[in-house]
Motif scaffolding. Sequence first.
Motif, PDB file in Angstrom:
ATOM      1  N   GLN A 107       0.828  -1.204   0.000  1.00 42.42           N
ATOM      2  CA  GLN A 107       0.000   0.000   0.000  1.00 42.42           C
ATOM      3  C   GLN A 107       0.863   1.255   0.000  1.00 42.42           C
ATOM      4  N   GLN A 108       1.927   1.251   0.774  1.00 43.37           N
ATOM      5  CA  GLN A 108       2.800   2.415   0.837  1.00 43.37           C
ATOM      6  C   GLN A 108       3.474   2.657  -0.511  1.00 43.37           C
ATOM      7  N   ALA A 109       3.837   1.591  -1.214  1.00 38.69           N
ATOM      8  CA  ALA A 109       4.492   1.737  -2.507  1.00 38.69           C
ATOM      9  C   ALA A 109       3.541   2.271  -3.570  1.00 38.69           C
ATOM     10  N   LEU A 110       2.256   1.934  -3.480  1.00 38.68           N
ATOM     11  CA  LEU A 110       1.303   2.323  -4.504  1.00 38.68           C
ATOM     12  C   LEU A 110       0.480   3.559  -4.147  1.00 38.68           C
ATOM     13  N   ASP A 111       0.417   3.928  -2.882  1.00 37.28           N
ATOM     14  CA  ASP A 111      -0.432   5.025  -2.437  1.00 37.28           C
ATOM     15  C   ASP A 111       0.417   6.245  -2.116  1.00 37.28           C
ATOM     16  N   PRO A 112       0.272   7.353  -2.877  1.00 35.30           N
ATOM     17  CA  PRO A 112       1.088   8.537  -2.617  1.00 35.30           C
ATOM     18  C   PRO A 112       0.533   9.432  -1.512  1.00 35.30           C
ATOM     19  N   SER A 113      -0.453   8.977  -0.743  1.00 34.76           N
ATOM     20  CA  SER A 113      -1.012   9.824   0.310  1.00 34.76           C
ATOM     21  C   SER A 113      -0.044   9.900   1.490  1.00 34.76           C
ATOM     22  N   PRO A 114      -0.149  10.972   2.290  1.00 34.73           N
ATOM     23  CA  PRO A 114       0.786  11.141   3.401  1.00 34.73           C
ATOM     24  C   PRO A 114       0.574  10.122   4.514  1.00 34.73           C
ATOM     25  N   THR A 115       1.682   9.773   5.180  1.00 35.57           N
ATOM     26  CA  THR A 115       1.651   8.887   6.336  1.00 35.57           C
ATOM     27  C   THR A 115       2.418   9.576   7.453  1.00 35.57           C
TER      28      THR A 115
END
Length: 148
Positions: free
Chosen positions: A22-30
């Motif tokens: 998910q982190q690799a495909l999702d550019p939303s902030p974490t």
Amino acid sequence: MYRSLFPRDVLAEMDRLQRDLQQALDPSPTIRGFARHGYPALNVGGTPKTIEIYAFAPGLDPATLEVNLERGLLTIAGERKSPLPDKSDKSDKATVHINERFEGRFRRVVTLPDDADPDQVSAKLHDGVLHITIQRRISAQPRRIQIQ
């Protein structure tokens, strides 16, 4: 009965793999910033008189940082070198098992509002936090108008 030296929970491993995907495909902030191109992590805010930018970059030498302001774009760039042994150095017997720290060149660009004064900028690096303060133009600052 066979016992592994490194016991693993299969469900925990699947959860970790799902988060990594998910982190690799999702550019939303974490909590660590953006999944891609998110170093250094930034906090951007302001007051009626200033624009405040905080870049969290522990372990960086101030000489490796470059801060530029041009045409309403603030650019923070630099390079972070690894303290670990070089992979090409075969004489050293050290082995790296986990390396989660970012290394390499980085660049972050922040678009500034129109009322930012490019002549009134200061930058300080203290305890791994780069603090950039940009004054707003006096003509854009709020003021009280007297009623006659």
